[in-house]
Design a protein around this motif. Structure first.
Motif, PDB file in Angstrom:
ATOM      1  N   THR A 197       0.854  -1.196   0.000  1.00 51.41           N
ATOM      2  CA  THR A 197       0.000   0.000   0.000  1.00 51.41           C
ATOM      3  C   THR A 197       0.887   1.243   0.000  1.00 51.41           C
ATOM      4  OG1 THR A 197       0.035  -0.020   2.385  1.00 51.41           O
ATOM      5  CG2 THR A 197      -1.817  -1.123   1.338  1.00 51.41           C
ATOM      6  N   ASP A 198       0.300   2.374  -0.325  1.00 52.95           N
ATOM      7  CA  ASP A 198       1.097   3.600  -0.365  1.00 52.95           C
ATOM      8  C   ASP A 198       0.219   4.818  -0.130  1.00 52.95           C
ATOM      9  OD1 ASP A 198      -0.382   3.865  -2.705  1.00 52.95           O
ATOM     10  OD2 ASP A 198       1.312   4.559  -3.891  1.00 52.95           O
ATOM     11  N   GLN A 199       0.845   5.978  -0.210  1.00 59.59           N
ATOM     12  CA  GLN A 199       0.102   7.249  -0.159  1.00 59.59           C
ATOM     13  C   GLN A 199       0.308   7.951  -1.485  1.00 59.59           C
ATOM     14  OE1 GLN A 199      -2.071   8.456   1.605  1.00 59.59           O
ATOM     15  NE2 GLN A 199      -1.741   8.318   3.801  1.00 59.59           N
ATOM     16  N   ASN A 200       0.038   7.229  -2.585  1.00 61.30           N
ATOM     17  CA  ASN A 200       0.231   7.763  -3.945  1.00 61.30           C
ATOM     18  C   ASN A 200       1.698   7.989  -4.286  1.00 61.30           C
ATOM     19  OD1 ASN A 200      -2.130   7.820  -5.336  1.00 61.30           O
ATOM     20  ND2 ASN A 200      -2.775   9.805  -4.549  1.00 61.30           N
ATOM     21  N   ASP A 201       2.592   7.292  -3.554  1.00 58.83           N
ATOM     22  CA  ASP A 201       4.014   7.515  -3.828  1.00 58.83           C
ATOM     23  C   ASP A 201       4.706   6.300  -4.441  1.00 58.83           C
ATOM     24  OD1 ASP A 201       3.415   6.331  -1.380  1.00 58.83           O
ATOM     25  OD2 ASP A 201       5.353   6.807  -0.518  1.00 58.83           O
ATOM     26  N   LEU A 202       4.107   5.111  -4.344  1.00 57.86           N
ATOM     27  CA  LEU A 202       4.808   3.929  -4.844  1.00 57.86           C
ATOM     28  C   LEU A 202       4.384   3.525  -6.261  1.00 57.86           C
ATOM     29  CD1 LEU A 202       5.107   1.615  -1.692  1.00 57.86           C
ATOM     30  CD2 LEU A 202       6.726   3.303  -2.573  1.00 57.86           C
ATOM     31  N   GLY A 203       3.265   4.064  -6.735  1.00 57.38           N
ATOM     32  CA  GLY A 203       2.803   3.710  -8.093  1.00 57.38           C
ATOM     33  C   GLY A 203       3.871   4.027  -9.124  1.00 57.38           C
ATOM     34  N   ALA A 204       4.431   5.225  -9.011  1.00 56.93           N
ATOM     35  CA  ALA A 204       5.444   5.638  -9.987  1.00 56.93           C
ATOM     36  C   ALA A 204       6.650   4.696  -9.924  1.00 56.93           C
ATOM     37  CB  ALA A 204       5.862   7.072  -9.712  1.00 56.93           C
ATOM     38  N   GLN A 205       6.993   4.243  -8.704  1.00 58.03           N
ATOM     39  CA  GLN A 205       8.160   3.360  -8.589  1.00 58.03           C
ATOM     40  C   GLN A 205       7.873   1.971  -9.148  1.00 58.03           C
ATOM     41  OE1 GLN A 205      10.178   3.717  -4.773  1.00 58.03           O
ATOM     42  NE2 GLN A 205       9.214   5.708  -4.550  1.00 58.03           N
ATOM     43  N   ARG A 225      -1.210   8.519 -18.391  1.00 57.59           N
ATOM     44  CA  ARG A 225      -0.171   9.149 -19.214  1.00 57.59           C
ATOM     45  C   ARG A 225       1.202   9.002 -18.537  1.00 57.59           C
ATOM     46  NH1 ARG A 225      -3.441  12.351 -22.294  1.00 57.59           N
ATOM     47  NH2 ARG A 225      -4.612  13.326 -20.635  1.00 57.59           N
ATOM     48  N   LYS A 226       1.212   9.204 -17.211  1.00 57.56           N
ATOM     49  CA  LYS A 226       2.487   9.083 -16.478  1.00 57.56           C
ATOM     50  C   LYS A 226       2.970   7.639 -16.503  1.00 57.56           C
ATOM     51  CE  LYS A 226       1.255  12.667 -13.141  1.00 57.56           C
ATOM     52  NZ  LYS A 226       0.724  12.822 -11.800  1.00 57.56           N
ATOM     53  N   VAL A 227       2.026   6.710 -16.340  1.00 57.39           N
ATOM     54  CA  VAL A 227       2.388   5.288 -16.331  1.00 57.39           C
ATOM     55  C   VAL A 227       3.028   4.923 -17.667  1.00 57.39           C
ATOM     56  CG1 VAL A 227       1.437   2.932 -16.283  1.00 57.39           C
ATOM     57  CG2 VAL A 227       0.597   4.649 -14.663  1.00 57.39           C
ATOM     58  N   MET A 228       2.416   5.411 -18.740  1.00 61.01           N
ATOM     59  CA  MET A 228       2.925   5.091 -20.072  1.00 61.01           C
ATOM     60  C   MET A 228       4.333   5.656 -20.265  1.00 61.01           C
ATOM     61  SD  MET A 228       0.708   5.577 -23.457  1.00 61.01           S
ATOM     62  CE  MET A 228       1.362   5.151 -25.049  1.00 61.01           C
ATOM     63  N   ALA A 229       4.539   6.867 -19.796  1.00 66.35           N
ATOM     64  CA  ALA A 229       5.859   7.487 -19.960  1.00 66.35           C
ATOM     65  C   ALA A 229       6.902   6.718 -19.159  1.00 66.35           C
ATOM     66  CB  ALA A 229       5.804   8.942 -19.514  1.00 66.35           C
ATOM     67  N   SER A 230       6.575   6.353 -17.916  1.00 67.62           N
ATOM     68  CA  SER A 230       7.628   5.730 -17.111  1.00 67.62           C
ATOM     69  C   SER A 230       7.835   4.267 -17.473  1.00 67.62           C
ATOM     70  CB  SER A 230       7.388   5.923 -15.611  1.00 67.62           C
ATOM     71  OG  SER A 230       6.123   5.498 -15.274  1.00 67.62           O
ATOM     72  N   ALA A 231       6.855   3.660 -18.121  1.00 70.68           N
ATOM     73  CA  ALA A 231       7.033   2.260 -18.550  1.00 70.68           C
ATOM     74  C   ALA A 231       7.965   2.172 -19.755  1.00 70.68           C
ATOM     75  CB  ALA A 231       5.675   1.645 -18.896  1.00 70.68           C
ATOM     76  N   ALA A 232       8.190   3.302 -20.404  1.00 71.82           N
ATOM     77  CA  ALA A 232       8.972   3.292 -21.643  1.00 71.82           C
ATOM     78  C   ALA A 232      10.412   2.833 -21.415  1.00 71.82           C
ATOM     79  CB  ALA A 232       8.969   4.685 -22.270  1.00 71.82           C
ATOM     80  N   ALA A 233      10.970   3.203 -20.250  1.00 72.56           N
ATOM     81  CA  ALA A 233      12.394   2.935 -20.021  1.00 72.56           C
ATOM     82  C   ALA A 233      12.725   1.455 -20.187  1.00 72.56           C
ATOM     83  CB  ALA A 233      12.788   3.427 -18.635  1.00 72.56           C
ATOM     84  N   SER A 234      11.870   0.579 -19.653  1.00 73.55           N
ATOM     85  CA  SER A 234      12.184  -0.853 -19.782  1.00 73.55           C
ATOM     86  C   SER A 234      11.194  -1.554 -20.723  1.00 73.55           C
ATOM     87  CB  SER A 234      12.201  -1.526 -18.403  1.00 73.55           C
ATOM     88  OG  SER A 234      10.980  -1.290 -17.757  1.00 73.55           O
ATOM     89  N   ILE A 235      10.527  -0.797 -21.582  1.00 70.38           N
ATOM     90  CA  ILE A 235       9.570  -1.350 -22.567  1.00 70.38           C
ATOM     91  C   ILE A 235       8.604  -2.322 -21.877  1.00 70.38           C
ATOM     92  CG2 ILE A 235       9.320  -2.344 -24.896  1.00 70.38           C
ATOM     93  CD1 ILE A 235      11.094   0.036 -25.050  1.00 70.38           C
TER      94      ILE A 235
END
Ligand code: NAD
Length: 468
Positions: A197-205, A225-235
């Motif tokens: 669980t988190d406080q909206n801080d672990l999703g990005a990680q 949109r953020k998820v898509m951008a950060s997923a790009a690094a490791s495809i």
């Protein structure tokens, strides 16, 4: 107060910190809940990676048997889960009971799918087989509107395909998901499913974590949109189930009294906090006044109360941020249209807003153009169905939509041209495990459910053999 634990590597553990979870009907603390640290997220991913080789080598039948055992255990605890869901999410007990029931039904039906090897060619020169392999660790990110059902959408196919999982519920509704963790802890081998669980801080990680192969995300378009951008690094593989702004188009020949209850429940179920809820109604001038009046009558009659109270039909909004957003939209709508029902919060603690109908409003206003995700419905008048369809399609969103008419052919013709993942005729919000569900345009991509949904948790793997 009940105690809640994270599930990491098969163990129910405390979080690195604690956080309060509020009951949106009272604004009082419902429970203290563990909050995971970055290190615990890493432990969860490491456990899921360690569990993957053995789990992916089990047969699909073995995996199915454990998934079905989990469904049975949810069913045994259905009443308790429904009550907890009402207390943390706000929905009436009847809707919470239905969410648990649907969750069991979805898990069972999704678990019945298979991944047979497909022979693509078998001739004198070659034999070509299509296998489907699991991807590895799947990160499942869950919103606060259906904290149990959306886990039930993602878990069965992720596991059936042989993947392992790290699940992260929304910060304001972690309890029922953590309770699911307790119910599955003795069923799946250690590390196969982990819940943090988190406080909206672990999703990005999670979405940048190199140990995760796929993200199955349900939430807003903005976060997608953020998820898509950060997923790009490791495809990373992605399934994005995002926001919607579903239009219902009501043609001149629809009977306002007959269609109003379906439109009302399609718009106000779960206090309007459904991705696929009706979020704008385009009604033909001939029936516009009658339909507005009928919807206003239903809105005035609706019982808005604490979901635990007998007879409550509409509970509070789930959290303060959403409550403030909806109240601001209502204030704006006061200037953009005419409020004929509701239009005010309740004078009591809790995030209650009466179901609100706004007429004489049109496109170009925030309430029509944006996703309100709350109990406020704009009614837009049209004269030409083509114009209504153009306006419905002008949205960046394309999750669902519906056409309401006594003329099946006219409705069907419009339905085929509506830009959405699902279009209903004379109903809304009817979906199930056998129907691929996904969004068009900025409502996301990829689908859940049905064979197509299972394939999204797999990697295509072709074996091409030479023949003498
Ligand atoms: P949200 O996008 O704020 O949060 C969803 C999840 O993402 C939460 O678990 C949150 O903690 C997490 N998150 C936050 N920041 C993140 C980041 N940077 N990276 C990764 N994850 C992050 O959405 P919400 O407000 O919880 O839910 C409401 C929205 O979800 C609405 O727009 C609704 O339409 C949409 N929704 C879509 C579907 C669908 O199937 N299409 C279903 C339900 C809800």
């Amino acid at each position: 107060m009940a105690e809640y634990k994270l599930l990491i590597d098969g163990k129910l553990v405390d979080g690195a910190a604690v956080m309060d979870v509020l009951n949106p009907a009272t604004e009082e603390v419902l429970a203290r809940c563990p909050r995971a640290s970055t290190e615990q997220l890493d432990e969860a991913v490491a456990a899921a990676r360690a569990a993957f080789p053995a789990w992916s080598r089990t047969s699909i039948a073995e995996r199915r048997a454990l998934i079905l055992k989990f469904a049975d255990n949810i069913e045994v605890h259905a009443e308790e889960l429904a009550r907890l869901l009402t207390q943390e999410q706000g929905k009436p007990l009847s809707e919470a009971g239905a969410e648990i029931g649907y969750s069991v039904a979805f898990i069972r039906q999704l678990a019945s799918y298979d991944l047979p090897v497909q022979v693509l060619e078998d001739n004198d020169t070659r034999r070509v087989e299509l296998h489907r392999r699991p991807l590895g660790v799947v990160g499942a990110i869950i919103p606060w509107n259906f904290p149990v059902l959306i886990v039930a959408f993602k878990l069965p196919f992720a596991l059936l395909a042989g993947n392992t999982l790290v699940i992260k519920p929304a910060p304001t509704t972690p309890l029922s998901t953590l309770r699911l963790g307790e119910l599955m802890a003795g069923i799946f081998p250690a590390g196969v499913v982990n819940i943090i669980t988190d406080q909206n801080d672990l999703g990005a990680q999670l979405t940048t974590h190199p140990g995760i192969a796929k993200i199955s995300f349900t939430g807003s378009t903005e976060t997608g949109r953020k998820v898509m951008a950060s997923a790009a690094a490791s495809i990373k593989r992605l399934t994005l189930e995002l926001g919607g702004n579903d239009a219902a188009i009501v043609l001149a020949d629809a009977d306002p009294v007959k269609v109003a209850p379906g439109i009302f429940s399609g718009a106000f179920m779960n206090a309007g906090q459904i991705c696929l809820a009706i979020k704008r109604v385009y009604a033909h001038s001939d029936i516009y006044d009658a339909l507005c009046a009928e919807l206003a009558r239903l809105a005035e009659e609706a019982v808005v109360d604490d979901g635990l109270k007998q007879g409550a039909q509409i509970g509070p909004l789930q959290n303060k941020a959403q409550y403030e957003k909806v109240k601001a939209l209502i204030e704006e709508a006061r200037a953009d249209g005419t409020i004929i029902a509701g239009g005010r919060p309740l004078d009591r603690p809790g995030y209650f807003v009466r179901p609100t109908i706004v007429r004489d409003i049109t496109d170009g206003t925030r309430l029509v153009d944006e996703e309100q995700f709350g109990p406020v419905l704009p009614m837009i008048r049209f004269d030409d169905p083509e114009d209504a369809l153009t306006r419905a399609n002008s949205s960046d969103m394309g999750l669902g939509g519906s056409i309401w008419s006594a003329d099946r052919n006219a409705a069907h013709e419009l339905a085929t041209r509506m830009e959405a993942g699902t279009v209903w005729m004379n109903k809304h919000l009817d979906f199930g495990p056998t129907m691929p569900f996904g969004g068009a345009k900025q409502s996301g991509f990829g689908v859940e459910f049905a064979q197509e949904g299972l394939h999204e948790f797999t990697q295509v793997h072709v074996i091409n053999e030479a023949k003498a």
